[in-house]
Each structure stands twice: as C-alpha cells, then as structure tokens.
Scaffold this motif. Structure first.
Motif, PDB file in Angstrom:
ATOM      1  N   ASP A 138       0.850  -1.187   0.000  1.00  0.00           N
ATOM      2  CA  ASP A 138       0.000   0.000   0.000  1.00  0.00           C
ATOM      3  C   ASP A 138       0.891   1.244   0.000  1.00  0.00           C
ATOM      4  OD1 ASP A 138      -1.597   2.204   0.733  1.00  0.00           O
ATOM      5  OD2 ASP A 138      -2.911   0.989   1.978  1.00  0.00           O
ATOM      6  N   SER A 139       0.992   1.921  -1.144  1.00  0.00           N
ATOM      7  CA  SER A 139       1.894   3.067  -1.260  1.00  0.00           C
ATOM      8  C   SER A 139       1.575   4.160  -0.240  1.00  0.00           C
ATOM      9  CB  SER A 139       1.827   3.664  -2.673  1.00  0.00           C
ATOM     10  OG  SER A 139       2.352   2.781  -3.621  1.00  0.00           O
ATOM     11  N   GLY A 140       0.296   4.446  -0.051  1.00  0.00           N
ATOM     12  CA  GLY A 140      -0.087   5.479   0.896  1.00  0.00           C
ATOM     13  C   GLY A 140       0.319   5.130   2.311  1.00  0.00           C
ATOM     14  N   ALA A 141       0.123   3.869   2.695  1.00  0.00           N
ATOM     15  CA  ALA A 141       0.502   3.427   4.035  1.00  0.00           C
ATOM     16  C   ALA A 141       2.011   3.505   4.225  1.00  0.00           C
ATOM     17  CB  ALA A 141       0.011   2.006   4.279  1.00  0.00           C
ATOM     18  N   VAL A 142       2.768   3.151   3.201  1.00  0.00           N
ATOM     19  CA  VAL A 142       4.227   3.226   3.279  1.00  0.00           C
ATOM     20  C   VAL A 142       4.681   4.666   3.461  1.00  0.00           C
ATOM     21  CG1 VAL A 142       6.358   2.926   1.952  1.00  0.00           C
ATOM     22  CG2 VAL A 142       4.664   1.087   2.029  1.00  0.00           C
ATOM     23  N   ASP A 143       4.134   5.567   2.664  1.00  0.00           N
ATOM     24  CA  ASP A 143       4.520   6.975   2.761  1.00  0.00           C
ATOM     25  C   ASP A 143       4.238   7.527   4.157  1.00  0.00           C
ATOM     26  OD1 ASP A 143       5.298   6.880   0.126  1.00  0.00           O
ATOM     27  OD2 ASP A 143       3.504   7.901  -0.646  1.00  0.00           O
ATOM     28  N   LEU A 144       3.067   7.195   4.697  1.00  0.00           N
ATOM     29  CA  LEU A 144       2.704   7.676   6.033  1.00  0.00           C
ATOM     30  C   LEU A 144       3.614   7.070   7.096  1.00  0.00           C
ATOM     31  CD1 LEU A 144      -1.193   7.592   5.877  1.00  0.00           C
ATOM     32  CD2 LEU A 144       0.252   9.627   6.067  1.00  0.00           C
TER      33      LEU A 144
END
Length: 246
Positions: free
Chosen positions: A56-62
């Motif tokens: 999950d790209s968004g989860a990784v960024d966060l």
C-alpha cells in the motif's frame, strides 16, 4: 559495539524471524530502530513498531514520514519484508505471481522511494535489501520465489548505481536456507518433516541451517558507517550453498 550511535534505522518485516533479529541487533549497536510490519506485535522491545502493509503506497509513505517525525531522521533502511512461494513455473497462478512480486520487489521499491529524500539528507545513508541464495543457484520448486529474488539482485545493483552520487550505499544480503518461521511452516507441511529438514541441512555445506542472528550480523556489517566504501555488493550468508561442492 556502538557504530550506529545517533543513527535511525528502519526494518521492514521486523516483527519476526530475520527482521526481528536485525532490529534487535541494530538497537544493540546503538541505533534508534523502527519496525514496519503488517502485524508488529512481535517486534523487539524498545523499537518503534508500526503496522504497515508494504503493498500500500499510501501506508508506506505515512509510515516512513512517521518514523522520521518521531525518531528525528532516517539513515538506514533494511528491506527485509517478503513472502515465499513453492512450485515449478506452472505451480502458481497469475494472482500469486502478482502477489509475490508485489511484496518482494515492488514493496522494496515503495519503501526505498519513500525513504529516499531522508536518506539523501543523511551523512551515513545505507540500504540493505534481502536477496537469497536462490538468485544464484537453481533450487527445485522455487520458480516464483527465485524470480523475485533475482529481481532483488538486479534492483540492488541498479539502486547502487543510481544513488552513489547521493551518498547512499545500497547492498544486499543473500541467505541460504535459514531457520525462520516460514521454513518452519514448510517443514511442518511436509509428508516427512524430519526427512525434509535433513534434506535442507544437507543442501548447505556447513551441514545446518543459517541462523537469523547470523543474517542480522551481515546486514549490520553492510549498513555500518565502517563499511563506507561498500556499495553494489551482495553478501552471501549461505553456508557455502552457492559456491561450494563437497
């Protein structure tokens, strides 16, 4: 040893097996350590443990942003999270091929991409990717897994070339068969677990499985500021599996 004193390290898949051993080892050597894992409950005491699915790209960024905010920066990334697969080239359907490559290869890229701006700001930036002996030697019933780890080998070299000018060293560790929960599950599912375990031991010239602690030590050796001239290297921790024939 305190060679990681003042540095922040992030370990993916750090709540079990090699990842947990690596997180604990880096912490012992002075690092402030964060662990990303889908289930962070097993992370070593004292680390910053965050739940994160690396597909999950968004989860990784966060998650990476949270590590930097809470620990004050990011110097070392250990891309350890991964999943296994068994079977020959026809043994896994398209969905399983997509899933394993998404975790083992693209997931590594997602974490590295999110970490890159912070690594560029570090004086001791290092990335260590988890490769495998199966990137170098053919092993039966590991087609998909071997393909993913061959991609990790190529990705490591490309990243090392791309980011040398940024002062970011990129290396990989390639374990042989290690005593990890995944291998334990494979053995438990075998028709004859003891015979299967003996076959794995015989496959490595030292006559035993690699330990998680041994792999953790190799990872730390590559990530350490003392290894400042080492980049684009794959360190084999495989008991001689890929190079020796006895």
């Amino acid at each position: 040893m305190d060679d990681f004193e003042g540095l922040v390290a992030l370990v993916t898949g750090g709540a079990s097996g090699i990842g947990a051993a690596t997180a604990a080892h880096l912490q012992e050597r002075g690092a402030r350590v964060a662990v990303l894992d889908r289930d962070p409950a097993g992370a070593p005491d004292g680390v910053l443990a965050l739940g994160c699915d690396i597909t999950d790209s968004g989860a990784v960024d966060l998650a990476v942003a949270s590590v930097v905010d809470r620990l004050g920066g990011l110097d070392v990334v250990v891309n350890n999270a991964g999943i296994g697969a068994t079977g020959d080239v026809a043994g896994n359907d398209d969905a399983e091929w997509a899933r394993v490559l998404d975790v083992n290869v693209t997931g590594m890229a997602r974490v590295s991409r999110a970490a890159l701006p912070h690594l560029r700001a570090s004086r001791h930036a290092a990335v260590v990717n988890m490769c495998s002996a199966v990137a170098f030697v053919g092993v039966r019933q590991r087609a998909l897994y071997s393909a993913s780890k061959g991609a990790v080998l190529a990705l490591t070299l490309a990243m090392a070339a791309d980011h040398a000018a940024d002062g970011i060293r990129v290396n990989a560790v390639a374990p042989g068969t290690a005593d990890t929960p995944w291998v334990g599950r494979l053995l438990a599912a075998a028709d004859d677990p003891e015979a299967a375990a003996e076959a794995l031991r015989r496959r490595q010239p030292i006559g035993r499985l690699v330990t998680a602690g041994e792999v953790a030590h190799a990872i730390a050796s590559l990530a350490s500021p003392s290894a400042a001239s080492i980049t684009g290297t794959v360190l084999r921790v495989d008991g001689g599996m890929t190079t020796l024939r006895l």
